[in-house]
Design a protein around this motif. Sequence first.
Motif, PDB file in Angstrom:
ATOM      1  N   GLY A 262       0.481  -1.395  -0.359  1.00  0.00           N
ATOM      2  CA  GLY A 262      -0.561  -0.157  -0.100  1.00  0.00           C
ATOM      3  C   GLY A 262       1.044   0.991  -0.036  1.00  0.00           C
ATOM      4  O   GLY A 262       0.662   2.291  -0.053  1.00  0.00           O
ATOM      5  N   GLY A 263       2.232   1.066   0.166  1.00  0.00           N
ATOM      6  CA  GLY A 263       3.270   2.208   0.618  1.00  0.00           C
ATOM      7  C   GLY A 263       2.994   2.579  -0.718  1.00  0.00           C
ATOM      8  O   GLY A 263       3.630   4.028  -0.945  1.00  0.00           O
ATOM      9  N   SER A 265       0.482   4.092  -3.155  1.00  0.00           N
ATOM     10  CA  SER A 265       0.077   4.214  -2.983  1.00  0.00           C
ATOM     11  C   SER A 265       0.022   5.873  -1.918  1.00  0.00           C
ATOM     12  O   SER A 265      -0.710   6.561  -1.404  1.00  0.00           O
ATOM     13  CB  SER A 265      -1.647   3.884  -2.845  1.00  0.00           C
ATOM     14  OG  SER A 265      -1.764   3.892  -2.197  1.00  0.00           O
ATOM     15  N   ARG A 266       1.316   6.414  -1.278  1.00  0.00           N
ATOM     16  CA  ARG A 266       0.658   6.866   0.379  1.00  0.00           C
ATOM     17  C   ARG A 266       1.568   8.335  -0.398  1.00  0.00           C
ATOM     18  O   ARG A 266       2.580   8.244  -0.975  1.00  0.00           O
ATOM     19  CB  ARG A 266       1.953   6.171   0.976  1.00  0.00           C
ATOM     20  CG  ARG A 266       2.129   6.939   2.958  1.00  0.00           C
ATOM     21  CD  ARG A 266       3.024   5.700   3.514  1.00  0.00           C
ATOM     22  NE  ARG A 266       4.093   5.266   2.851  1.00  0.00           N
ATOM     23  CZ  ARG A 266       5.319   5.942   3.092  1.00  0.00           C
ATOM     24  NH1 ARG A 266       5.613   7.258   3.873  1.00  0.00           N
ATOM     25  NH2 ARG A 266       6.269   5.328   3.236  1.00  0.00           N
ATOM     26  N   LYS A 267       0.030   8.877  -0.776  1.00  0.00           N
ATOM     27  CA  LYS A 267       0.969  10.075  -1.591  1.00  0.00           C
ATOM     28  C   LYS A 267      -0.070  11.374  -0.198  1.00  0.00           C
ATOM     29  O   LYS A 267      -0.442  11.193   0.175  1.00  0.00           O
ATOM     30  CB  LYS A 267       0.353  10.060  -2.657  1.00  0.00           C
ATOM     31  CG  LYS A 267       1.287   8.952  -3.017  1.00  0.00           C
ATOM     32  CD  LYS A 267       1.123   9.344  -4.368  1.00  0.00           C
ATOM     33  CE  LYS A 267       1.888   8.358  -6.117  1.00  0.00           C
ATOM     34  NZ  LYS A 267       1.561   7.294  -5.351  1.00  0.00           N
ATOM     35  N   GLU A 268       0.572  12.399  -0.564  1.00  0.00           N
ATOM     36  CA  GLU A 268      -0.639  13.629   0.261  1.00  0.00           C
ATOM     37  C   GLU A 268      -1.127  13.574  -0.391  1.00  0.00           C
ATOM     38  O   GLU A 268      -2.726  13.910   0.446  1.00  0.00           O
ATOM     39  CB  GLU A 268       0.894  14.553   0.622  1.00  0.00           C
ATOM     40  CG  GLU A 268       1.467  14.543   1.596  1.00  0.00           C
ATOM     41  CD  GLU A 268       1.637  14.462   2.968  1.00  0.00           C
ATOM     42  OE1 GLU A 268       0.421  14.792   3.362  1.00  0.00           O
ATOM     43  OE2 GLU A 268       2.375  13.669   3.635  1.00  0.00           O
ATOM     44  N   PRO A 270      -3.540  12.470  -2.965  1.00  0.00           N
ATOM     45  CA  PRO A 270      -3.179  11.911  -4.194  1.00  0.00           C
ATOM     46  C   PRO A 270      -4.791  11.731  -4.881  1.00  0.00           C
ATOM     47  O   PRO A 270      -6.184  12.000  -4.804  1.00  0.00           O
ATOM     48  CB  PRO A 270      -3.917  10.023  -2.899  1.00  0.00           C
ATOM     49  CG  PRO A 270      -4.686  11.105  -1.957  1.00  0.00           C
ATOM     50  CD  PRO A 270      -3.896  12.223  -1.718  1.00  0.00           C
ATOM     51  N   SER A 274      -3.097   9.951  -9.943  1.00  0.00           N
ATOM     52  CA  SER A 274      -1.694   9.035  -9.233  1.00  0.00           C
ATOM     53  C   SER A 274      -2.052   7.989  -8.759  1.00  0.00           C
ATOM     54  O   SER A 274      -1.155   7.216  -8.419  1.00  0.00           O
ATOM     55  CB  SER A 274      -1.276   9.898  -8.585  1.00  0.00           C
ATOM     56  OG  SER A 274      -2.107  10.095  -7.361  1.00  0.00           O
ATOM     57  N   ILE A 275      -3.249   7.251  -8.359  1.00  0.00           N
ATOM     58  CA  ILE A 275      -3.213   6.471  -7.878  1.00  0.00           C
ATOM     59  C   ILE A 275      -3.197   5.022  -8.433  1.00  0.00           C
ATOM     60  O   ILE A 275      -3.847   4.767  -9.221  1.00  0.00           O
ATOM     61  CB  ILE A 275      -4.890   6.791  -7.160  1.00  0.00           C
ATOM     62  CG1 ILE A 275      -5.261   7.423  -5.595  1.00  0.00           C
ATOM     63  CG2 ILE A 275      -5.420   5.205  -5.963  1.00  0.00           C
ATOM     64  CD1 ILE A 275      -6.257   7.538  -5.398  1.00  0.00           C
ATOM     65  N   SER A 276      -1.966   4.278  -8.079  1.00  0.00           N
ATOM     66  CA  SER A 276      -1.614   3.295  -8.409  1.00  0.00           C
ATOM     67  C   SER A 276      -2.411   1.890  -7.723  1.00  0.00           C
ATOM     68  O   SER A 276      -2.223   1.107  -8.919  1.00  0.00           O
ATOM     69  CB  SER A 276      -0.328   3.186  -7.846  1.00  0.00           C
ATOM     70  OG  SER A 276      -0.327   2.509  -6.748  1.00  0.00           O
ATOM     71  N   SER A 279      -2.565  -0.108  -2.745  1.00  0.00           N
ATOM     72  CA  SER A 279      -2.939   0.199  -1.066  1.00  0.00           C
ATOM     73  C   SER A 279      -4.137  -1.108  -1.065  1.00  0.00           C
ATOM     74  O   SER A 279      -4.880  -1.811  -1.164  1.00  0.00           O
ATOM     75  CB  SER A 279      -3.934   1.285  -1.104  1.00  0.00           C
ATOM     76  OG  SER A 279      -5.054   1.657  -1.894  1.00  0.00           O
ATOM     77  N   THR A 280      -4.547  -1.480  -2.324  1.00  0.00           N
ATOM     78  CA  THR A 280      -5.676  -2.269  -2.773  1.00  0.00           C
ATOM     79  C   THR A 280      -4.671  -4.155  -3.105  1.00  0.00           C
ATOM     80  O   THR A 280      -4.539  -4.215  -4.090  1.00  0.00           O
ATOM     81  CB  THR A 280      -6.696  -2.015  -3.967  1.00  0.00           C
ATOM     82  OG1 THR A 280      -5.634  -1.786  -5.041  1.00  0.00           O
ATOM     83  CG2 THR A 280      -7.554  -1.292  -3.406  1.00  0.00           C
TER      84      THR A 280
END
Lengths: 528, 442
Positions: A262-263, A265-268, A270, A274-276, A279-280
């Motif tokens: 999930g890391g 997608s860890r964006k401030e 999102p 840009s969500i890849s 996390s799913t």
Amino acid sequence: MQELVTSDHASCDFPTAPGGGGPEEGGGPEACGTAGLCSLCPPRRDSQDDEQAKPEASSGDGCESRPSPKELEELELLNRALERALRVRKSISKTPLEIQAAPAEKPADEGPAFESAQEQQVPVSVGDVPVTGEVRAVSKKPASLKKPSPYQLRAPYRTDPDVKKTQRRAPARCVSQGPRTAGKSSSKGVASKQGRSHRPANSASGQQVCAATELQKAPGSSRSALREQQSFSIRNSGGERNLVAADRQLIDAGKKSCGSCGGSSRKENPTTESISGGSTSPRTVTVQQQGCQLQLPHPYRKAYSRNCRAWERSRLCQTSADAAAARKRFTDRIQTTFEFCPPMPALSPAEIEEELKVLQDVPSLLSQYVEAEPADHPTLQREYESLLTLEGLQTTVSQCLHKLQLLQAAVESQMRLHPDCTGDVGSCCPACVPARGRACGTAGTLAVPLLWYSSFQELRDLFALKLRVSMLHQEIALQKLTMTELLPVLESEAYPEASAAQLYRAMYTQLCEGGKRFPVLVRDELAD
Amino acid sequence: MPRGRALPGAVGALCRALPPRARLVPEALRRAKLDRPQATLDFWRLLYALLKQIHGGKWTESDAIDTQIRFVKSALWYHGYGRPELYRLPSDGSAGSRELLLAFSWLLHRMSLLEQLLARNRVRTGDETSVCMCEDDLSQSEQGTTEIAPEYGPEDRVDVRYLQWLNGRLRFQWRSLHAQHQEQCKLLHKIHLLTSGSHVDQILGHFSVTEMDLIRQPESYKQLVQLLELETMQLEAFLEWKQLEPVYWQWMETVLDNMAEEGNMCQPQDTHVEKCRLPKVTSCCPWADSLTGQISKLSRDLKALRDQLHELVTHRKSAWEEKMKTRAEDLQKEDLAATVRKIQEAVELKLLDLSNLCAPKKNKMHGLCRLVYRSKHSASRIGFSRSVSKEPAPAVSATEVIRELQMREASLQRELEQLREECRQRMDKIAEGLDGVICISP
């Protein structure tokens, strides 16, 4: 084991594991997904006659040489659960590597795995599961999971070094939401789980506990429910065997491993683009089982509510009358000192651009209206209406033309005031070029507008349409460019004669058919 | 609050309400009022940082001072700031802090600087997507891209098959992008759907991807929590500022008073006249060029349309008048007047739609919106459970956006077809020039 690895991302409903057919759906290689289970498996392999105090077992004796069909079934399911758990873990531990490489591919990757995992889950519904007893039995006697003879116990119960590392790294994080009963639950068996099922799930421990509880509640114990349940109960119980903190570590590990993927997608901020989808991971499947009971961690929740309230107050905050008057006074005074050549340009460059943007669409819009007026009319009224419309359109056109003239004059007068312009692209108007950033800002409204969508189809349509519009913009730009660059080449015949036909054909395709269809060129040999 | 104490409070709140990366100490404002040179650089840097944020650009503190100054000047010009003294300030940042203070205050009011910055720098915790397609429009209108293309001399030959290949690759990438978007949609929707009802904020109702991830690994998001807290403090400072604003503006007026006293007001008159006599700057500015280009293109199109309409209208009108003459006896007076009025109203309505479309849409949604899933039945539930707030938060429904996008798509498609048709005609003409080849179009 190898087969398992390769089937990580494949979608399959039931893990058809090689190495052993069972009475039911093909045997499952036993994938013990947790470190704790290491202690389980050897005994299983070693002895065929563990203590089997399964109440459902035909007899309470643990010395059966051959398990009853029911036990076989349970074991079968259990094995499958374990195997799935291991597969999930494998895929998770692999994905951190993949993430750095190609975050964009993640959605596609995760998709099928996700899909498959999803299909195996039972929709959450309330009800009682008769497997409760079995679960208890299983959890109480992990050692009693003995593999019946037809099954081959493989040794994939060695956990990944990565995962093991994360276990050690995990601080004894005490998640503040509620007691970490996950590990302890297993020893108490189902009772505690059931007790906890009524409490809203907490994020960390809750997700696994609740997985179990939710699945307990699923009616008509489908195999998948049981499998998941058992896998978690096994995990929990396995953890219990280790050090006191081991159960926490296990759960941490579990979360870390799914957190690690999930890391990405860890964006401030999102943005959806840009969500890849990192996390799913497949593990979220279980989370989503009881997603409506999840809670955000406390620090975040606190910060978020305070933030939300502050935003709300700011949004509703009005400028007081005093302040507005004071502002106006100041601004008027300062603007009297502004220098403008007569006629005073009422429009700042920003406003000029704004107006121009609005006018961009007007010609095509008006043309549409003009074309919409038919040439013949059945009745006099219609004809009159049409005439009036056309006259109205005429007026609009002249208004727009007038506006354009004003804008042109404004541009020129602004140029006179313009600070030293050396004419280079970069130096001159650094503020002008990135005007896009300004135009598309949130325009100072102190609230993030919300975009409601009411169905999955809508969301998909939205994304698809946005992409389509972007694509069309690009196509039009390319078309114009190609036209201006390449058509003259053809028209002026500035190409080698031999390739005339091919060139023509290629250009025709590109320009007239969007590169999709080709014309047929026939040699005209009957001409003479 | 006595005025003496209110001003530091106001100034302090103002400084705290500015974004963290572009702050000023309250002392600098006081120094600027007295036109102390030490405050000048601070102000230039502040304005640079703020304006860069507004314009969405990237910057670092290490950008050279004269670059910064040039940028600030052109940005202020762009937004319509007209004080000549500012533009005459030296490019080494040695003097002019008072002018900069004035410019800063002007921006504060004119551009709602604080609000814009707060909105722009908002900590995003949701799934965001943009609802307008502005980036595409603007990038189209910038004509500067042709210079970037490599120059091919007459000797260089580019194989047209290379172009075809590039085109094919481009189409493929669009398709795969589409597939990925759809995948993303699916996953987003799953999260939204399955976490419905869990969020603290009832209006949202469900988690976003970030929040989902947050649950699984709270430590990774410590920074996010910190940012939220910082932002909350900034917002509270903003609210304080709104309370104390009038004091600040009165103080700014005293700055203007000071300047008037110092007799700075008489000079601009000369330069004012001077500037007007300056010859028109011949188009060396790309901005002006690009705008002029757009204006002339639009004018051309509109003029063509006007001529077309003129012809059409005269034709129709004469036909109409013919008809009226022949039918004059048939029509009775009362009927005619009423019918005419009705028709006029109908036409007005139709054209009103058009003028709405032509006018700038003030309420149009721009920029990023947070995606929220709201199934039909939960929408009604939320409506009941929550008390109606004084002003509803801005929201737009996907249906509207989809509709607009569809219209946009249709018009773009039409435009593309027109271009293709034009190409076809030209290609047909070229085909006639080709010897011995007949082209059969698909």
